[in-house]
Design a protein around this motif. Sequence first.
Motif, mmCIF file in Angstrom:
data_model
loop_
_atom_site.group_PDB
_atom_site.id
_atom_site.type_symbol
_atom_site.label_atom_id
_atom_site.label_comp_id
_atom_site.label_asym_id
_atom_site.label_seq_id
_atom_site.Cartn_x
_atom_site.Cartn_y
_atom_site.Cartn_z
ATOM 1 N N UNK A 150 -29.834 21.351 44.344
ATOM 2 C CA UNK A 150 -30.889 22.729 43.605
ATOM 3 C C UNK A 150 -29.639 23.395 42.844
ATOM 4 N N UNK A 151 -28.970 23.321 43.057
ATOM 5 C CA UNK A 151 -28.540 24.478 42.038
ATOM 6 C C UNK A 151 -26.989 23.798 42.223
ATOM 7 N N UNK A 152 -25.726 24.145 41.027
ATOM 8 C CA UNK A 152 -24.259 23.786 40.854
ATOM 9 C C UNK A 152 -23.940 24.238 40.198
ATOM 10 N N UNK A 153 -22.806 24.410 41.285
ATOM 11 C CA UNK A 153 -21.104 25.982 40.670
ATOM 12 C C UNK A 153 -20.589 24.771 39.895
ATOM 13 N N UNK A 154 -20.703 25.919 38.652
ATOM 14 C CA UNK A 154 -19.411 25.351 37.742
ATOM 15 C C UNK A 154 -18.859 26.086 36.535
ATOM 16 N N UNK A 155 -17.953 27.169 37.128
ATOM 17 C CA UNK A 155 -16.778 27.965 36.211
ATOM 18 C C UNK A 155 -16.696 28.290 34.846
ATOM 19 N N UNK A 156 -16.809 28.239 33.652
ATOM 20 C CA UNK A 156 -15.979 28.456 32.421
ATOM 21 C C UNK A 156 -14.374 28.534 33.028
ATOM 22 N N UNK A 157 -14.222 29.221 33.957
ATOM 23 C CA UNK A 157 -12.776 29.352 33.549
ATOM 24 C C UNK A 157 -12.311 30.726 32.528
ATOM 25 N N UNK A 158 -12.803 30.912 31.379
ATOM 26 C CA UNK A 158 -12.468 31.552 30.332
ATOM 27 C C UNK A 158 -13.628 31.344 28.956
ATOM 28 N N UNK A 159 -13.985 31.457 29.097
ATOM 29 C CA UNK A 159 -14.645 31.227 27.344
ATOM 30 C C UNK A 159 -13.386 31.446 25.973
ATOM 31 N N UNK A 160 -12.510 31.670 26.599
ATOM 32 C CA UNK A 160 -11.113 31.674 25.201
ATOM 33 C C UNK A 160 -10.960 30.154 25.321
ATOM 34 N N UNK A 161 -10.832 29.335 23.897
ATOM 35 C CA UNK A 161 -11.390 27.935 24.042
ATOM 36 C C UNK A 161 -10.069 27.723 24.416
ATOM 37 N N UNK A 162 -9.102 28.074 23.408
ATOM 38 C CA UNK A 162 -7.739 28.491 23.058
ATOM 39 C C UNK A 162 -6.645 27.750 24.380
ATOM 40 N N UNK A 163 -7.319 29.455 25.379
ATOM 41 C CA UNK A 163 -6.497 29.345 26.812
ATOM 42 C C UNK A 163 -6.571 28.194 27.458
ATOM 43 N N UNK A 164 -7.918 27.938 27.846
ATOM 44 C CA UNK A 164 -8.775 26.898 28.589
ATOM 45 C C UNK A 164 -8.268 25.798 28.172
ATOM 46 N N UNK A 165 -8.010 25.465 27.300
ATOM 47 C CA UNK A 165 -7.722 24.542 26.643
ATOM 48 C C UNK A 165 -6.218 23.722 26.995
ATOM 49 N N UNK A 166 -5.855 24.922 26.775
ATOM 50 C CA UNK A 166 -3.813 24.921 27.704
ATOM 51 C C UNK A 166 -3.842 25.345 28.804
ATOM 52 N N UNK A 167 -4.838 25.832 29.582
ATOM 53 C CA UNK A 167 -4.622 26.333 30.977
ATOM 54 C C UNK A 167 -4.774 24.300 31.498
ATOM 55 N N UNK A 168 -6.216 23.831 31.354
ATOM 56 C CA UNK A 168 -6.684 22.779 31.512
ATOM 57 C C UNK A 168 -6.170 21.137 30.971
ATOM 58 N N UNK A 169 -5.281 20.569 30.694
ATOM 59 C CA UNK A 169 -4.237 19.926 29.433
ATOM 60 C C UNK A 169 -5.616 18.474 29.571
ATOM 61 N N UNK A 170 -6.128 18.507 28.871
ATOM 62 C CA UNK A 170 -6.536 16.853 28.809
ATOM 63 C C UNK A 170 -8.431 17.231 28.951
ATOM 64 N N UNK A 171 -8.377 18.316 29.066
ATOM 65 C CA UNK A 171 -9.866 18.892 29.517
ATOM 66 C C UNK A 171 -10.093 19.499 28.855
ATOM 67 N N UNK A 172 -11.636 19.108 28.083
ATOM 68 C CA UNK A 172 -12.575 19.877 26.456
ATOM 69 C C UNK A 172 -13.673 21.066 27.322
ATOM 70 N N UNK A 173 -12.751 21.865 26.286
ATOM 71 C CA UNK A 173 -13.860 22.702 25.701
ATOM 72 C C UNK A 173 -14.929 22.624 25.809
ATOM 73 N N UNK A 174 -15.470 22.162 24.981
ATOM 74 C CA UNK A 174 -16.488 21.858 24.815
ATOM 75 C C UNK A 174 -17.672 20.832 25.525
ATOM 76 N N UNK A 175 -16.785 19.830 26.323
ATOM 77 C CA UNK A 175 -17.213 19.098 27.702
ATOM 78 C C UNK A 175 -17.867 19.892 28.790
ATOM 79 N N UNK A 176 -16.737 20.796 28.569
ATOM 80 C CA UNK A 176 -16.943 22.129 30.534
ATOM 81 C C UNK A 176 -19.009 22.929 30.053
ATOM 82 N N UNK A 177 -18.563 23.003 28.211
ATOM 83 C CA UNK A 177 -19.980 23.726 27.923
ATOM 84 C C UNK A 177 -21.440 22.595 28.150
ATOM 85 N N UNK A 178 -20.993 21.911 27.744
ATOM 86 C CA UNK A 178 -21.730 20.290 27.517
ATOM 87 C C UNK A 178 -22.423 20.055 29.259
ATOM 88 N N UNK A 179 -21.526 20.446 29.470
ATOM 89 C CA UNK A 179 -22.005 20.693 31.412
ATOM 90 C C UNK A 179 -23.092 21.544 31.514
#
Length: 345
Positions: A150-179
């Motif tokens: 019924x529901x899905x929880x997925x925090x963006x953690x931060x909308x600051x793309x550069x910060x996200x990609x620094x803190x989540x290495x090898x992950x893509x902020x664009x992919x998280x948004x796509x999700x």
Amino acid sequence: MQPILACALRQETLSKTDIVSLLSIPEPAPLFDAADQVRRNFVGDEVYLRALIEFSNYCKNDCLYCGIRRSNAAAQRYRLTPEKIIQTAQKAVGLGYKTVVLQSGEDVWFDADKLCHIIREIKKLGAAVTLSIGEKTREEYAAYRQAGADRYLLRIETTDKALYEKLDPAMSWDNRMRCLYDLKELGYEVGSGSLVGLPGQTLESLADDLIFFKNLPVDMAGIGPFIPHPQTPLSGKNTQGHFELSLKMMAVMRLLLPDINIPATTAMETLHPRGRLLALACGANVVMPNATEGSARIKYELYPGKICTGEAPEQCRACIQRKIESIGRTVNFSYGFHGDYLKGK
Ligand code: SAM
Ligand code: FES
């Protein structure tokens, strides 16, 4: 400050500058009171409970802030069997929960077939199913939805793309948004949220997070303080100010999206003994007590000082009800979907 709050109470649009002003307010009591008033009007005084089952701490990702990151060799890994997960959900339903939240690291052992089986079995118990299992393909999300999630929880953690990609290495902020957009399109109730107090995060970027949640729009928003884990690269960072800033984020979230579900997150109680109750007084209307059994409770250590690791699910269930009633609120025993309260009026 009062004119911004007056605008918010009239449901007028707040600009990014207004939001930053609210997040930087030195005496936040009027902000918290405004959020509490809006919460009462739009979602009522009742608190919804969701049973959290932390079913695996294996994770293929390496988020710098997270205690169960792949590189943390000191983490004691565990994975509940599908049978055990279903049994735990059965017990949670027996304790009166109407929603089961299945959370884990990104554990590839749980393929779509296994997860769909688990979802179907839990749905047979009459419970709503919320997933919090990270980034998947659109096809996988569609399969879980088809199975009844019924529901899905997925925090963006931060909308600051550069910060996200620094803190989540090898992950893509664009992919998280796509999700998040895929989940929305597939008809899930979507929850997102922020980690508050990340090194390098600014009030402006937190304001951007809130504006993003409003625009998506989310059905739920989980705002939690960042608490550094000693076995991560961010160990030793302090938590100064994270608690109050998280309360402010919840309060402004409530003003921006008055009828959504906002959990009083567990991490709040690591930083303050009455953390969840204070969150409930600043706009929150949901609590997610831990329904996981045994040693998994301590092994699912995202951050140090996690509460209730020695308790059994039934103890947490009784304890949270007492706490909620101690502040004059009551537990609601329905599914608590977004908008139910206003529909029932
Ligand atoms: N793997 C799933 C995902 O990525 O959404 C769900 C599990 S993940 C561990 C759940 C949440 O824990 C994350 O969204 C993050 O915000 C939070 N978290 C991770 N490390 C944390 C920390 N050190 N302090 C507070 N919260 C943390
Ligand atoms: Fe995987 Fe955090 S690094 S859940």
